[in-house]
Design an enzyme around this catalytic site. Structure first.
Site, mmCIF file in Angstrom:
data_model
loop_
_atom_site.group_PDB
_atom_site.id
_atom_site.type_symbol
_atom_site.label_atom_id
_atom_site.label_comp_id
_atom_site.label_asym_id
_atom_site.label_seq_id
_atom_site.Cartn_x
_atom_site.Cartn_y
_atom_site.Cartn_z
ATOM 1 N N VAL A 423 -94.125 7.899 -28.937
ATOM 2 C CA VAL A 423 -92.886 7.148 -28.764
ATOM 3 C C VAL A 423 -91.817 7.682 -29.720
ATOM 4 O O VAL A 423 -90.728 7.127 -29.797
ATOM 5 C CB VAL A 423 -93.093 5.638 -28.988
ATOM 6 C CG1 VAL A 423 -93.958 5.043 -27.881
ATOM 7 C CG2 VAL A 423 -93.730 5.353 -30.339
ATOM 8 N N HIS A 424 -92.151 8.720 -30.454
ATOM 9 C CA HIS A 424 -91.212 9.306 -31.419
ATOM 10 C C HIS A 424 -90.983 10.766 -31.062
ATOM 11 O O HIS A 424 -91.908 11.581 -31.153
ATOM 12 C CB HIS A 424 -91.774 9.232 -32.849
ATOM 13 C CG HIS A 424 -92.011 7.847 -33.342
ATOM 14 N ND1 HIS A 424 -92.847 7.570 -34.406
ATOM 15 C CD2 HIS A 424 -91.531 6.651 -32.933
ATOM 16 C CE1 HIS A 424 -92.866 6.270 -34.614
ATOM 17 N NE2 HIS A 424 -92.076 5.681 -33.724
ATOM 18 N N ILE A 425 -89.761 11.076 -30.651
ATOM 19 C CA ILE A 425 -89.404 12.470 -30.421
ATOM 20 C C ILE A 425 -88.046 12.731 -31.061
ATOM 21 O O ILE A 425 -87.193 11.833 -31.102
ATOM 22 C CB ILE A 425 -89.360 12.850 -28.937
ATOM 23 C CG1 ILE A 425 -88.418 11.941 -28.162
ATOM 24 C CG2 ILE A 425 -90.735 12.790 -28.310
ATOM 25 C CD1 ILE A 425 -88.108 12.486 -26.790
#
Lengths: 488, 147
Positions: A423-425
């Site tokens: 969920v982290h980019i």
């Protein structure tokens, strides 16, 4: 969906494309400085105060592509981001971290980001936090799934801390329950609108007409019931804040490609379910709030959102073996290993549809960190009283002792066995003065452009190793202030 | 921007699967517990198929089209061992054929079923009818969202 011949024309001093963590604070800052700001958001305006944001139906309303966004690679990675007014802040866990000092210093040294110091970043957080509302859970409502995690870590002598969240004070419910997050739609977007900004939702910007280093015209498609029509936007300055995938996709689709979409970083995540003796009722209790920092910056361990559906999803990799575990769902909780990815991914645009293609290949170090992380996660869960741990792996399907977890320390798990998500980019358009790698300057202005700026996670030069919402906002505030002082 | 690109953006690209096929695909993958009345079970299976249809439809076009083609191939290739497309097989053969693909040495074969199974289980276990049996307090919350 039919295309109408109608064409709409809008005008502003500044166009902000995207209404998430970066776009909202940028719009509020510029509007409060007296500029005429137009925010254009691709997704719908949804009243999330009435909506639990983790249900399958909410996924269809709030998540891009219904949550069906894969990052392609040697191991495909499921990725979710918001596509609605407020962006991913409407669907995230609302965890709040300040930018680590080592990340700030690395960005300054390695990428040449000027005038960026840990002290300056801390000041930005000091300013944002009172407004947005950062709070810890009331201790009386600490979920049992978090308590066992904390107890297990303390028994092992590991560094564990409760992470505050962007939430109303005195919260006693899950961060995914209706109204349980101080997301952009509740904080900086209303602030921007009070300062005179306009917000247009359901409108996807897809064309940037560029000539001689300036964006001359911007247009997009706006949904209006069953039809769409084109919107032409006239603005002196354009801030693109579509996120680490949509921002480079928009730029590349319009011929802006230098260092755009080449440096994607992610935090690959592996989940696990744990079975305990006592009943947790994780579906009704707040999200686990403790994270283990013992293995920072490369590995973080924490708790995850829980519903029977999410539990089944985690167990589904080995459904034949694991389905009977569902009978004990009330004694179970979900946890994760997150690693600070070491590889570099890309964002490109599919030639026939204009849709982003995102690629990321797990490196050997990524697999190593995820494997070690899973071993440590199992260790802490058993130390906290777990009877069984079910990792989201094709094999093995269940771990029944701390010793079983040790095998992951000895050998990395093959990527093909992992069911991964993220969920982290970030970092797909890094900022900095190193023109060999950076797409934008130290303040987010795209190199070689006079009036094009970026204001989202794509700007972070590399992975900060923590939940990035706060960092995105702090950098966006800094850059918006600089724009007001020097370029507006 | 070319008109075919606009067409794709406006979702004119046709679907290559029908919810009925997805119902046949997902039904054998759904848990038998908690026990539901025949009416509730029928409703849940229909909603799972509808959810799958919507989710697959939400995929980027460059992924959705090949995936839907692959689903149709899956359906038709059942005729090789069984003489009938998958959709027309009895429940027992459907289960066996699904298991064959789920445990395929080819990643593409496994991933084809994996997506169906994971979406189906998510929707099934969080369906209001199922939650009403498991967790009545959650069922109200989810039903409000669906409304």
């Amino acid at each position: 969906m039919l295309l109408s011949k109608r064409e709409e024309r809008l005008k502003a001093d500044v166009l902000v494309v995207g209404s998430g963590a970066g776009g909202a604070i940028t719009a509020a800052t510029l509007a409060e400085a007296g500029l005429q700001v137009l925010i254009v958001e691709e997704g719908p305006a949804v009243d999330t105060s009435q909506l639990a944001t983790h249900t399958p139906e909410a996924m269809r309303l709030l998540y891009r592509d219904g949550g069906m966004c894969p990052i392609l690679g040697t191991s495909n990675i499921a990725f979710v981001e918001g596509r609605c007014v407020g962006g991913s802040t409407e669907i995230n866990s609302a965890f709040w971290h300040r930018t680590p000092t080592d990340a700030v210093q690395r960005w300054r040294v390695r990428y040449g980001v000027r005038n960026l110091s840990p002290e300056q970043v801390a000041d930005l957080f000091e300013e944002i936090e009172p407004f947005i509302g950062v709070a810890y859970l009331e201790s009386a409502v600490l979920p049992p799934s978090s308590a066992v995690f904390k107890n297990g870590a303390q028994r092992l002598g590991w560094q564990v801390e409760e992470v505050p969240r962007v939430q109303p004070r005195g919260l006693t419910t899950s961060a995914f329950a209706p109204g349980a997050k101080n997301s952009m739609s509740r904080t900086f977007l209303p602030r921007a609108l009070r300062a005179g900004a306009q917000l247009v939702a359901d409108c996807r910007i897809d064309r940037l007409q560029v000539r001689d280093g300036r964006v001359r015209a911007v247009s997009g498609l706006r949904r209006d019931g069953a039809r769409s029509h084109r919107v032409q936007v006239e603005a002196r300055h354009v801030f693109v804040a579509g996120g680490a995938i949509q921002t480079p996709a928009l730029l590349r689709a319009n011929g802006i490609t230098k260092n755009v979409g080449d440096n994607l970083h992610i935090h690959p995540m592996l989940k696990a379910a744990a079975l305990f003796d006592e009943r947790f009722d994780s579906h009704t209790s707040p999200l686990p709030v403790h994270q283990i920092k013992e293995f920072r910056p490369d590995i973080t361990l924490g708790g995850s959102v829980f519903t029977p559906g999410y539990l089944a999803l985690t167990l589904s990799e080995n459904w034949q073996a694991n389905q009977t575990a569902m009978r004990d769902w009330q004694r179970m909780a979900l946890y994760y290993v997150s690693s600070r990815g070491s590889s570099r991914g890309t964002v490109r645009v599919f030639p026939f549809t204009g849709e982003p293609i995102v690629r990321y290949n797990l490196s050997a170090l990524d697999r190593r960190n995820l494997s070690v992380g899973l071993a440590r996660l199992g260790e802490v869960l058993f130390a906290g009283g777990a009877r069984k741990v079910f990792p989201a792996l094709r094999s093995p399907s269940v771990l029944e002792s701390p010793r079983a977890c040790q095998t992951f320390l000895e050998r990395s798990i093959p990527g093909a066995l992992m069911s991964l998500s993220t969920v982290h980019i970030f970092s797909s358009c890094p900022m900095g003065e190193d023109r060999a790698v950076c797409a934008a300057d130290s303040y987010g202005k795209v190199h070689d452009f006079e009036n094009l700026y970026l204001a989202d996670a794509s700007l972070l030069p590399d992975s900060p190793g923590i939940n990035p919402q706060g960092t995105i906002m702090a950098i966006a505030l800094r850059n918006a202030r600089h724009f007001v002082q020097h370029a507006a | 921007m070319p008109c075919w690109s606009v067409a794709i953006q406006l979702s004119f690209v046709p679907r290559l699967v029908h919810p009925e096929l997805l119902k046949h695909l997902s039904r054998p993958l759904l848990p038998t517990e908690p026990a539901l009345s025949p009416e509730a079970r029928c409703r849940v299976e229909g909603d799972v198929a509808a959810f799958l249809f919507a989710q697959i439809g939400s995929m980027p076009t460059y992924l959705r089209l090949p995936y839907e083609v692959a689903l149709q191939l899956f359906n038709l290739l059942a005729a090789v061992p069984y003489g009938l497309p998958y959709q027309r097989l009895d429940a027992s053969r459907q289960r066996r054929y699904l298991e064959l693909w789920s445990s395929s040495p080819l990643r593409l074969g496994r991933d084809l079923i994996r997506l169906i199974r994971s979406c189906a289980l998510l929707q099934f276990m969080d369906h209001p009818c199922v939650l009403a049996r498991l967790a009545p307090e959650l069922a109200e919350e989810h039903a409000a969202v669906q409304a």
